[in-house]
Design an enzyme around this catalytic site. Structure first.
Site, PDB file in Angstrom:
ATOM      1  N   LYS A  40      43.789  45.539  36.904  1.00 34.88           N
ATOM      2  CA  LYS A  40      44.255  44.470  37.665  1.00 34.88           C
ATOM      3  C   LYS A  40      43.673  43.847  39.107  1.00 34.88           C
ATOM      4  O   LYS A  40      43.651  45.322  39.649  1.00 34.88           O
ATOM      5  CB  LYS A  40      45.844  44.339  38.369  1.00 34.88           C
TER       6      LYS A  40
HETATM    7  C1  E4P Z   1      52.206  39.379  38.692  1.00 33.97           C
HETATM    8  O1  E4P Z   1      51.808  40.518  37.765  1.00 33.97           O
HETATM    9  C2  E4P Z   1      52.855  39.799  39.027  1.00 33.97           C
HETATM   10  O2  E4P Z   1      53.569  41.236  39.269  1.00 33.97           O
HETATM   11  C3  E4P Z   1      54.698  38.919  39.248  1.00 33.97           C
HETATM   12  O3  E4P Z   1      54.484  38.870  38.930  1.00 33.97           O
HETATM   13  C4  E4P Z   1      54.901  38.687  40.887  1.00 33.97           C
HETATM   14  O4  E4P Z   1      56.205  38.390  40.954  1.00 33.97           O
HETATM   15  P1  E4P Z   1      57.169  37.734  42.057  1.00 33.97           P
HETATM   16  O5  E4P Z   1      56.006  36.916  43.032  1.00 33.97           O
HETATM   17  O6  E4P Z   1      58.840  37.515  42.131  1.00 33.97           O
HETATM   18  O7  E4P Z   1      56.455  39.776  43.027  1.00 33.97           O
END
Ligand code: E4P
Length: 219
Positions: free
Chosen positions: A87
């Site tokens: 990522k």
């Molecule tokens: C995506 O890969 C992120 O980990 C995640 O969806 C972020 O979500 P949040 O806005 O609830 O922290």
């Protein structure tokens, strides 16, 4: 539509996996910290533990923000397990690194995407997944679902193979709308996945079926 769970909690991952509908996992540094996972070795081990629980892709995020650092961390993460997807944040060095990983057979998830332009760059760089954060856009009074629709249109116009991974999902209508718009994947918490089960008419209908069965077996 693929279902990923957005957590680093092993119990929740196991529960989603046991439901039989899980296609992968996304994590981020905040989610790892929430589970109290600190120290490089523990973090790396935790990613392997997650991979051993699920059949699909597991996103593990780099911490570095410079090109050399992203490559170094990404290669280390990718070497942990064949299911790891690196990522990478949507920054200039991140885009360059995504291109490098693409050319070297390493899967990537371009994260922190909030505009169609960023999604276009991610696809051009060869990202495996692009993660538009729809909940965080909604939080600042911007239509997150509109972004999913825009990215779908752009990717279809040019046949980009990057999968749209709708992220920052907050409730089950986000999932339904993303499915209608053609997002390839959604990642959300276990509570959102389980909430798709719920309908009051299902509960009422089941209670009636069971009551009628009970009555009939007594007569
Ligand atoms: C995506 O890969 C992120 O980990 C995640 O969806 C972020 O979500 P949040 O806005 O609830 O922290």
């Amino acid at each position: 539509m693929k279902f990923f769970i957005d957590t680093a909690n092993l119990k929740q991952i196991e529960e989603a996996q046991s439901l039989g509908v899980l296609d992968g996992v996304t994590t981020n540094p905040s989610l790892m910290a929430k589970e109290g996972i600190t120290g490089n070795n523990n973090i790396l081990k935790h990613y392997v533990d997650i991979c051993n629980l699920v059949d699909g892709d597991v996103s593990a995020e780099v911490i570095a923000t410079d090109y050399a650092g992203i490559i170094r961390e990404g290669e280390q993460l990718a070497s942990l397990h064949p299911q790891i997807v690196v990522k990478v944040p949507m920054i200039k060095d991140g885009v360059k690194a995504i291109r490098y990983f693409h050319e070297n057979g390493i899967k990537t998830n371009c994260t922190l995407v909030f505009s169609a332009g960023q999604a276009l760059l991610a696809a051009k760089a060869g990202a495996t997944y692009v993660s538009p954060f729809i909940g965080r856009l909604d939080d600042v009074s911007t239509d997150g679902l509109q972004l999913i629709e825009d990215i779908r249109t752009i990717y279809d116009n040019y046949g980009y193979e990057t999968e749209i991974l709708a992220a920052s999902i907050r409730h089950n209508m986000h999932v339904i709308e993303c499915a209608k718009l053609g997002a390839d994947v959604m990642t959300g918490p276990l509570s959102v996945i389980l909430s798709l089960l719920n309908h009051p008419l299902t509960d009422i209908g089941l209670a009636k079926f069971l009551a009628d069965h009970q009555k009939a077996s007594k007569s």
